[in-house]
Design an enzyme around this catalytic site. Structure first.
Site, PDB file in Angstrom:
ATOM      1  N   ARG A 170     -15.396  13.527   7.896  1.00 25.02           N
ATOM      2  CA  ARG A 170     -15.127  12.898   6.644  1.00 25.02           C
ATOM      3  C   ARG A 170     -16.308  12.568   5.964  1.00 25.02           C
ATOM      4  O   ARG A 170     -17.160  12.110   6.426  1.00 25.02           O
ATOM      5  CB  ARG A 170     -14.099  11.625   7.057  1.00 25.02           C
ATOM      6  CG  ARG A 170     -12.746  11.886   7.144  1.00 25.02           C
ATOM      7  CD  ARG A 170     -11.815  10.868   7.648  1.00 25.02           C
ATOM      8  NE  ARG A 170     -12.197   9.401   7.321  1.00 25.02           N
ATOM      9  CZ  ARG A 170     -11.322   8.293   7.843  1.00 25.02           C
ATOM     10  NH1 ARG A 170     -10.443   8.500   8.611  1.00 25.02           N
ATOM     11  NH2 ARG A 170     -11.874   7.094   7.151  1.00 25.02           N
TER      12      ARG A 170
ATOM     13  N   ARG B 245     -16.857  11.559  14.966  1.00 24.37           N
ATOM     14  CA  ARG B 245     -15.615  11.951  14.754  1.00 24.37           C
ATOM     15  C   ARG B 245     -15.690  13.209  13.834  1.00 24.37           C
ATOM     16  O   ARG B 245     -16.322  13.382  12.951  1.00 24.37           O
ATOM     17  CB  ARG B 245     -14.794  10.773  13.712  1.00 24.37           C
ATOM     18  CG  ARG B 245     -13.438  11.192  13.426  1.00 24.37           C
ATOM     19  CD  ARG B 245     -12.640  10.305  12.644  1.00 24.37           C
ATOM     20  NE  ARG B 245     -13.243   9.652  11.778  1.00 24.37           N
ATOM     21  CZ  ARG B 245     -12.858   8.454  11.185  1.00 24.37           C
ATOM     22  NH1 ARG B 245     -11.480   7.961  11.769  1.00 24.37           N
ATOM     23  NH2 ARG B 245     -13.193   7.897  10.383  1.00 24.37           N
TER      24      ARG B 245
ATOM     25  N   ARG C 144     -18.467   0.586   4.795  1.00 20.93           N
ATOM     26  CA  ARG C 144     -17.310   0.134   5.181  1.00 20.93           C
ATOM     27  C   ARG C 144     -17.422  -0.969   6.103  1.00 20.93           C
ATOM     28  O   ARG C 144     -16.670  -1.770   6.053  1.00 20.93           O
ATOM     29  CB  ARG C 144     -16.761   1.385   5.856  1.00 20.93           C
ATOM     30  CG  ARG C 144     -16.228   2.402   5.010  1.00 20.93           C
ATOM     31  CD  ARG C 144     -16.134   3.861   5.642  1.00 20.93           C
ATOM     32  NE  ARG C 144     -15.108   3.925   6.422  1.00 20.93           N
ATOM     33  CZ  ARG C 144     -14.879   4.850   7.429  1.00 20.93           C
ATOM     34  NH1 ARG C 144     -15.700   5.712   7.710  1.00 20.93           N
ATOM     35  NH2 ARG C 144     -13.752   4.910   8.244  1.00 20.93           N
TER      36      ARG C 144
ATOM     37  N   ARG D  72      -5.711  -4.845   3.628  1.00 20.87           N
ATOM     38  CA  ARG D  72      -7.155  -5.095   3.994  1.00 20.87           C
ATOM     39  C   ARG D  72      -7.884  -6.038   3.122  1.00 20.87           C
ATOM     40  O   ARG D  72      -9.117  -6.275   3.089  1.00 20.87           O
ATOM     41  CB  ARG D  72      -7.816  -3.869   3.469  1.00 20.87           C
ATOM     42  CG  ARG D  72      -8.013  -2.858   4.745  1.00 20.87           C
ATOM     43  CD  ARG D  72      -8.344  -1.649   3.944  1.00 20.87           C
ATOM     44  NE  ARG D  72      -9.180  -0.809   4.906  1.00 20.87           N
ATOM     45  CZ  ARG D  72      -8.881   0.380   5.560  1.00 20.87           C
ATOM     46  NH1 ARG D  72      -7.778   0.811   5.402  1.00 20.87           N
ATOM     47  NH2 ARG D  72      -9.772   1.024   6.085  1.00 20.87           N
TER      48      ARG D  72
ATOM     49  N   LYS E 247      -7.432   2.630  15.186  1.00 23.84           N
ATOM     50  CA  LYS E 247      -6.246   2.448  14.639  1.00 23.84           C
ATOM     51  C   LYS E 247      -5.503   3.605  14.808  1.00 23.84           C
ATOM     52  O   LYS E 247      -4.110   3.766  14.986  1.00 23.84           O
ATOM     53  CB  LYS E 247      -6.309   1.740  13.192  1.00 23.84           C
ATOM     54  CG  LYS E 247      -6.920   0.505  13.100  1.00 23.84           C
ATOM     55  CD  LYS E 247      -7.172  -0.057  11.661  1.00 23.84           C
ATOM     56  CE  LYS E 247      -7.794   0.631  10.816  1.00 23.84           C
ATOM     57  NZ  LYS E 247      -9.347   0.650  11.014  1.00 23.84           N
TER      58      LYS E 247
HETATM   59  P1  AP5 Z   1      -9.651   6.318  14.832  1.00 21.70           P
HETATM   60  O1  AP5 Z   1      -8.380   6.228  15.509  1.00 21.70           O
HETATM   61  O2  AP5 Z   1      -9.681   7.360  13.861  1.00 21.70           O
HETATM   62  O3  AP5 Z   1     -10.078   4.990  14.094  1.00 21.70           O
HETATM   63  P2  AP5 Z   1      -9.486   4.247  12.842  1.00 21.70           P
HETATM   64  O4  AP5 Z   1      -9.358   2.773  13.290  1.00 21.70           O
HETATM   65  O5  AP5 Z   1      -8.232   4.709  12.403  1.00 21.70           O
HETATM   66  O6  AP5 Z   1     -10.410   4.569  11.916  1.00 21.70           O
HETATM   67  P3  AP5 Z   1     -10.742   4.953  10.306  1.00 21.70           P
HETATM   68  O7  AP5 Z   1     -12.091   5.205   9.987  1.00 21.70           O
HETATM   69  O8  AP5 Z   1      -9.407   5.909  10.067  1.00 21.70           O
HETATM   70  O9  AP5 Z   1     -10.444   3.593   9.531  1.00 21.70           O
HETATM   71  P4  AP5 Z   1     -10.647   3.138   8.396  1.00 21.70           P
HETATM   72  O10 AP5 Z   1      -9.896   2.039   8.235  1.00 21.70           O
HETATM   73  O11 AP5 Z   1     -11.925   3.006   7.781  1.00 21.70           O
HETATM   74  O12 AP5 Z   1     -10.190   4.453   7.405  1.00 21.70           O
HETATM   75  P5  AP5 Z   1      -8.852   4.646   6.541  1.00 21.70           P
HETATM   76  O13 AP5 Z   1      -8.464   5.860   6.588  1.00 21.70           O
HETATM   77  O14 AP5 Z   1      -7.647   3.560   7.018  1.00 21.70           O
HETATM   78  O15 AP5 Z   1     -11.016   6.635  15.752  1.00 21.70           O
HETATM   79  C1  AP5 Z   1     -12.100   6.744  15.184  1.00 21.70           C
HETATM   80  C2  AP5 Z   1     -12.937   7.751  16.159  1.00 21.70           C
HETATM   81  O16 AP5 Z   1     -13.214   7.114  17.607  1.00 21.70           O
HETATM   82  C3  AP5 Z   1     -12.201   9.111  16.345  1.00 21.70           C
HETATM   83  O17 AP5 Z   1     -13.102  10.086  16.621  1.00 21.70           O
HETATM   84  C4  AP5 Z   1     -11.639   8.567  17.649  1.00 21.70           C
HETATM   85  O18 AP5 Z   1     -11.231   9.952  18.474  1.00 21.70           O
HETATM   86  C5  AP5 Z   1     -12.409   7.883  18.333  1.00 21.70           C
HETATM   87  N1  AP5 Z   1     -11.736   6.821  19.130  1.00 21.70           N
HETATM   88  C6  AP5 Z   1     -10.822   6.248  19.043  1.00 21.70           C
HETATM   89  N2  AP5 Z   1     -10.411   5.410  20.033  1.00 21.70           N
HETATM   90  C7  AP5 Z   1     -11.310   5.657  21.000  1.00 21.70           C
HETATM   91  C8  AP5 Z   1     -11.555   5.149  22.329  1.00 21.70           C
HETATM   92  N3  AP5 Z   1     -10.621   4.205  22.778  1.00 21.70           N
HETATM   93  N4  AP5 Z   1     -12.596   5.479  22.926  1.00 21.70           N
HETATM   94  C9  AP5 Z   1     -13.413   6.473  22.361  1.00 21.70           C
HETATM   95  N5  AP5 Z   1     -13.146   6.814  21.144  1.00 21.70           N
HETATM   96  C10 AP5 Z   1     -12.141   6.541  20.548  1.00 21.70           C
HETATM   97  O19 AP5 Z   1      -9.315   4.225   5.132  1.00 21.70           O
HETATM   98  C11 AP5 Z   1     -10.115   5.236   4.302  1.00 21.70           C
HETATM   99  C12 AP5 Z   1     -10.458   4.861   3.075  1.00 21.70           C
HETATM  100  O20 AP5 Z   1      -8.996   4.729   2.174  1.00 21.70           O
HETATM  101  C13 AP5 Z   1     -11.245   3.295   3.034  1.00 21.70           C
HETATM  102  O21 AP5 Z   1     -12.243   3.066   3.110  1.00 21.70           O
HETATM  103  C14 AP5 Z   1     -10.366   2.917   1.510  1.00 21.70           C
HETATM  104  O22 AP5 Z   1     -11.410   3.371   0.411  1.00 21.70           O
HETATM  105  C15 AP5 Z   1      -9.154   3.538   1.439  1.00 21.70           C
HETATM  106  N6  AP5 Z   1      -8.158   2.598   1.688  1.00 21.70           N
HETATM  107  C16 AP5 Z   1      -7.149   2.801   2.750  1.00 21.70           C
HETATM  108  N7  AP5 Z   1      -6.584   1.739   2.760  1.00 21.70           N
HETATM  109  C17 AP5 Z   1      -6.835   0.899   1.894  1.00 21.70           C
HETATM  110  C18 AP5 Z   1      -6.370  -0.324   1.518  1.00 21.70           C
HETATM  111  N8  AP5 Z   1      -5.547  -1.325   2.253  1.00 21.70           N
HETATM  112  N9  AP5 Z   1      -7.060  -1.033   0.647  1.00 21.70           N
HETATM  113  C19 AP5 Z   1      -7.970  -0.387   0.090  1.00 21.70           C
HETATM  114  N10 AP5 Z   1      -8.593   0.564   0.247  1.00 21.70           N
HETATM  115  C20 AP5 Z   1      -7.909   1.414   1.211  1.00 21.70           C
HETATM  116 MG    MG Z   2      -7.546   5.894  10.633  1.00 20.69          MG
END
Ligand code: AP5
Ligand code: MG
Length: 213
Positions: free
Chosen positions: A155, A126, A166, A87, A13
């Protein structure tokens, strides 16, 4: 354009939102990034969220609702990509109410489809630049040699146990939203496996097809 990028942790994402905002006039609203910035700044929000985020758990709905709505309002509720919100079903219902009150219709919810074993590989490999926030992947986008190694960190929620939490929470609390968005005609499913550019092209094609139909 008003987009939601949806999908499991590690679906790409953030990666795709960055490509979309580089190439279109869109704001990237990532609730995860906002929360991490608050944690780094030791603000009250960051302090409240820290234990949840580090354990890989969702932070309480009420906390995220306000920061998501504030970020949308700051963009006049237009030209945005929401990443990581909503979410839970409660968050999705609040978002729909908020958008309706502001006469803002979603263009689409793009759901990136990636299997669990690929997610585990992506998240465990990552790395993040702790100063700039830039994300890397040890195989597909390694940290550049000119960045000091001590700036490159993992992270805390990319540790094996937190990844498991997660993924479990995603399946139980977040995945059901696909049906919610499908039933309301807004879901666009995109294969999230392939190069960064291949996935990007698929998103573009899916959005173009949606605009035409
Ligand atoms: P990346 O692009 O970073 O993936 P992502 O989907 O953004 O993954 P996140 O870990 O950021 O998602 P998340 O939803 O768990 O965390 P968030 O920060 O939103 O890609 C991941 C890896 O893969 C990278 O190394 C990248 O280089 C690689 N990659 C990407 N595309 C690729 C491809 N095509 N091929 C190969 N490699 C690839 O949330 C974190 C925390 O915040 C949550 O756990 C929660 O505690 C809190 N939080 C955030 N939003 C909410 C909410 N709405 N409600 C409640 N808690 C929340
Ligand atoms: Mg992300």
């Amino acid at each position: 354009m008003r987009l939601i990028l949806f999908g499991p942790p590690g679906a790409g994402k953030g990666t795709q939102a960055n490509l979309l905002t580089e190439r279109h006039d869109l704001a990237h609203i990532s609730t995860g990034e906002i929360i991490r910035a608050a944690m780094k700044a030791d603000s009250p929000l960051g302090d409240e969220a820290r234990s949840y985020v580090t354990a890989g758990k969702l932070v309480p709905d009420t906390l995220v609702r306000k920061l998501a709505e504030d970020a949308l309002a700051a963009r006049d509720n237009d030209d945005f990509i929401l990443d990581g919100y909503p979410r839970t079903l409660q968050q999705a219902q609040w978002l729909d109410e908020y958008l309706a009150e502001n006469q803002a219709v979603l263009t689409a919810v793009v759901s990136l489809q990636v299997e669990d074993f690929i997610i585990v590989d992506r998240l465990s490999k990552r790395r993040v630049n702790k100063e700039t926030g830039e994300n890397y992947h040890l195989d597909f986008k390694p940290p550049p040699a000119d960045v000091a190694p001590e700036l490159i960190i993992q992270r805390p929620d990319d540790q094996a146990e937190a990844i498991e939490t997660r993924l479990k929470d995603y399946r139980e609390l977040t995945l059901p939203l696909e049906d919610y968005f499908r039933e309301t005609g807004r879901l666009v499913e995109v294969d999230g496996v392939g190069t960064f550019e291949a996935v990007y092209e698929r998103i573009q094609a899916a959005l173009a097809a949606r605009t035409v139909s």
